[in-house]
Design a protein around this motif. Structure first.
Motif, PDB file in Angstrom:
ATOM      1  N   SER A  42       0.868  -1.177   0.000  1.00 49.54           N
ATOM      2  CA  SER A  42       0.000   0.000   0.000  1.00 49.54           C
ATOM      3  C   SER A  42       0.900   1.220   0.000  1.00 49.54           C
ATOM      4  N   ALA A  43       0.335   2.343  -0.384  1.00 49.77           N
ATOM      5  CA  ALA A  43       1.109   3.587  -0.403  1.00 49.77           C
ATOM      6  C   ALA A  43       1.561   3.971   1.003  1.00 49.77           C
ATOM      7  N   VAL A  44       0.674   3.802   1.990  1.00 48.56           N
ATOM      8  CA  VAL A  44       1.001   4.158   3.369  1.00 48.56           C
ATOM      9  C   VAL A  44       2.128   3.276   3.891  1.00 48.56           C
ATOM     10  N   CYS A  45       2.034   1.958   3.685  1.00 47.29           N
ATOM     11  CA  CYS A  45       3.056   1.049   4.204  1.00 47.29           C
ATOM     12  C   CYS A  45       4.373   1.180   3.441  1.00 47.29           C
ATOM     13  N   SER A  46       4.315   1.514   2.164  1.00 48.71           N
ATOM     14  CA  SER A  46       5.553   1.764   1.415  1.00 48.71           C
ATOM     15  C   SER A  46       6.280   2.978   1.976  1.00 48.71           C
ATOM     16  N   ALA A  47       5.507   4.031   2.282  1.00 50.79           N
ATOM     17  CA  ALA A  47       6.108   5.233   2.875  1.00 50.79           C
ATOM     18  C   ALA A  47       6.643   4.938   4.270  1.00 50.79           C
ATOM     19  N   ALA A  48       5.910   4.146   5.042  1.00 47.36           N
ATOM     20  CA  ALA A  48       6.365   3.795   6.394  1.00 47.36           C
ATOM     21  C   ALA A  48       7.644   2.971   6.333  1.00 47.36           C
ATOM     22  N   TYR A  49       7.712   2.020   5.419  1.00 45.07           N
ATOM     23  CA  TYR A  49       8.913   1.196   5.247  1.00 45.07           C
ATOM     24  C   TYR A  49      10.112   2.066   4.861  1.00 45.07           C
ATOM     25  N   ALA A  50       9.908   2.973   3.895  1.00 46.06           N
ATOM     26  CA  ALA A  50      10.992   3.861   3.458  1.00 46.06           C
ATOM     27  C   ALA A  50      11.472   4.748   4.605  1.00 46.06           C
ATOM     28  N   PRO A 160      25.633  -9.472   3.212  1.00 41.78           N
ATOM     29  CA  PRO A 160      25.495  -8.532   2.108  1.00 41.78           C
ATOM     30  C   PRO A 160      26.497  -8.669   0.965  1.00 41.78           C
ATOM     31  N   GLY A 161      27.496  -9.520   1.052  1.00 33.80           N
ATOM     32  CA  GLY A 161      28.456  -9.634  -0.038  1.00 33.80           C
ATOM     33  C   GLY A 161      29.276 -10.890   0.077  1.00 33.80           C
ATOM     34  N   SER A 162      30.092 -11.165  -0.935  1.00 36.72           N
ATOM     35  CA  SER A 162      30.837 -12.422  -0.976  1.00 36.72           C
ATOM     36  C   SER A 162      32.259 -12.310  -0.451  1.00 36.72           C
ATOM     37  N   GLY A 163      32.776 -11.119  -0.295  1.00 33.79           N
ATOM     38  CA  GLY A 163      34.135 -10.980   0.202  1.00 33.79           C
ATOM     39  C   GLY A 163      35.125 -10.611  -0.875  1.00 33.79           C
ATOM     40  N   GLY A 164      34.775 -10.767  -2.121  1.00 29.72           N
ATOM     41  CA  GLY A 164      35.610 -10.327  -3.229  1.00 29.72           C
ATOM     42  C   GLY A 164      36.907 -11.086  -3.387  1.00 29.72           C
ATOM     43  N   LEU A 165      37.513 -10.917  -4.544  1.00 32.87           N
ATOM     44  CA  LEU A 165      38.796 -11.554  -4.829  1.00 32.87           C
ATOM     45  C   LEU A 165      39.956 -10.622  -4.522  1.00 32.87           C
ATOM     46  N   TRP A 166      39.717  -9.328  -4.525  1.00 32.81           N
ATOM     47  CA  TRP A 166      40.737  -8.339  -4.207  1.00 32.81           C
ATOM     48  C   TRP A 166      40.343  -7.652  -2.911  1.00 32.81           C
ATOM     49  N   PHE A 167      41.083  -6.606  -2.560  1.00 31.63           N
ATOM     50  CA  PHE A 167      40.735  -5.886  -1.339  1.00 31.63           C
ATOM     51  C   PHE A 167      39.265  -5.489  -1.418  1.00 31.63           C
ATOM     52  N   PHE A 168      38.517  -5.763  -0.387  1.00 34.69           N
ATOM     53  CA  PHE A 168      37.090  -5.523  -0.376  1.00 34.69           C
ATOM     54  C   PHE A 168      36.678  -5.132   1.036  1.00 34.69           C
ATOM     55  N   TYR A 169      35.846  -4.101   1.131  1.00 37.45           N
ATOM     56  CA  TYR A 169      35.367  -3.651   2.426  1.00 37.45           C
ATOM     57  C   TYR A 169      33.889  -3.306   2.285  1.00 37.45           C
ATOM     58  N   SER A 170      33.071  -3.749   3.203  1.00 33.20           N
ATOM     59  CA  SER A 170      31.661  -3.369   3.135  1.00 33.20           C
ATOM     60  C   SER A 170      31.095  -3.137   4.532  1.00 33.20           C
ATOM     61  N   ARG A 171      30.175  -2.188   4.582  1.00 35.83           N
ATOM     62  CA  ARG A 171      29.403  -1.916   5.788  1.00 35.83           C
ATOM     63  C   ARG A 171      27.955  -1.807   5.354  1.00 35.83           C
ATOM     64  N   ALA A 183       5.339 -14.143  12.777  1.00 36.69           N
ATOM     65  CA  ALA A 183       6.199 -14.464  11.628  1.00 36.69           C
ATOM     66  C   ALA A 183       7.306 -13.418  11.524  1.00 36.69           C
ATOM     67  N   MET A 184       8.539 -13.880  11.312  1.00 43.32           N
ATOM     68  CA  MET A 184       9.687 -12.974  11.218  1.00 43.32           C
ATOM     69  C   MET A 184       9.979 -12.654   9.762  1.00 43.32           C
ATOM     70  N   ASP A 185      10.528 -11.475   9.513  1.00 45.83           N
ATOM     71  CA  ASP A 185      10.935 -11.034   8.184  1.00 45.83           C
ATOM     72  C   ASP A 185      12.112 -10.085   8.360  1.00 45.83           C
ATOM     73  N   TYR A 186      12.665  -9.608   7.262  1.00 45.94           N
ATOM     74  CA  TYR A 186      13.787  -8.683   7.329  1.00 45.94           C
ATOM     75  C   TYR A 186      13.797  -7.793   6.100  1.00 45.94           C
ATOM     76  N   THR A 187      14.489  -6.663   6.215  1.00 51.68           N
ATOM     77  CA  THR A 187      14.634  -5.729   5.103  1.00 51.68           C
ATOM     78  C   THR A 187      15.866  -6.107   4.298  1.00 51.68           C
ATOM     79  N   ASP A 188      16.062  -5.436   3.179  1.00 49.37           N
ATOM     80  CA  ASP A 188      17.309  -5.603   2.430  1.00 49.37           C
ATOM     81  C   ASP A 188      18.429  -4.908   3.193  1.00 49.37           C
TER      82      ASP A 188
END
Length: 192
Positions: A42-50, A160-171, A183-188
């Motif tokens: 819904s428009a309301v829940c999309s805005a709430a999620y964002a 969130p990522g595979s670790g890469g083949l070269w220097f790789f950093y993620s947050r 019921a449990m769920d999660y965001t991206d």
């Protein structure tokens, strides 16, 4: 029906407050109500999620939702009356207290004269984005971080990522939440 009536009360209560108060009131209550339903389309829940994602995305990071003051809605508008904020410490809001903000940090590097190594960690914070602790912390592994990990709520969540083949950093940051039925769920993951 009950969810629709509660939503109508939220709108009616918003009209009773000033415009600035109503926006804050509506959004915090919308986040809680939409989360209770598993963020239906819904428009309301999309805005709430964002808005929820915007709040946990640094900087500065804030709790994913504020205080829903439904308890302050006057009896004449169908609310319980009173001046207090909604008390989520009661048993019927246990689903809301299972909300976790998860912080990911990972890196892949190649030390001098040594094989490639990977470090990763997941920090979990409560629904107020406080009281944080590590649920996964690995340093100097000779294998990449796994594709998933198990959260405190027993969900198998992707990394969130595979670790890469070269220097790789993620947050990255994500939310894990439950609906009213348990019921449990999660965001991206949101990289920052």
């Amino acid at each position: 029906m009950k969810l629709a009536r509660t939503g109508a009360l939220a709108v009616a209560a918003g009209l009773a407050f000033g415009a600035e108060d109503a926006r804050a009131y509506d959004m915090d209550c919308a986040i809680m109500l939409c989360m209770a339903g598993g963020f239906p389309s819904s428009a309301v829940c999309s805005a709430a999620y964002a808005e929820m994602i915007r709040r946990i995305t640094p900087w500065p990071s804030r709790p994913p939702f504020g205080v829903c003051t439904y308890a302050a809605v006057p009896v004449a508008l169908g609310g319980p009356g009173g001046s207090a904020a909604l008390d989520i410490s009661t048993p019927e809001y246990s689903w809301l207290r299972r909300t976790r903000v998860l912080w990911w940090r990972g890196r892949s590097y190649e030390p001098r004269d040594e094989p490639r190594q990977w470090d990763w960690s997941v920090r979990s914070c409560d629904h107020e984005n406080q009281n944080c602790h590590y649920i996964v912390r690995v340093y100097g592994s000779h294998t990449p971080w796994p594709a998933s990990f198990t959260s405190e709520n027993g969900q198998n969540l992707p990394t969130p990522g595979s670790g890469g083949l070269w220097f790789f950093y993620s947050r990255a940051v994500m939310m894990e939440y439950g609906d009213y039925g348990g019921a449990m769920d999660y965001t991206d993951w949101v990289n920052y």
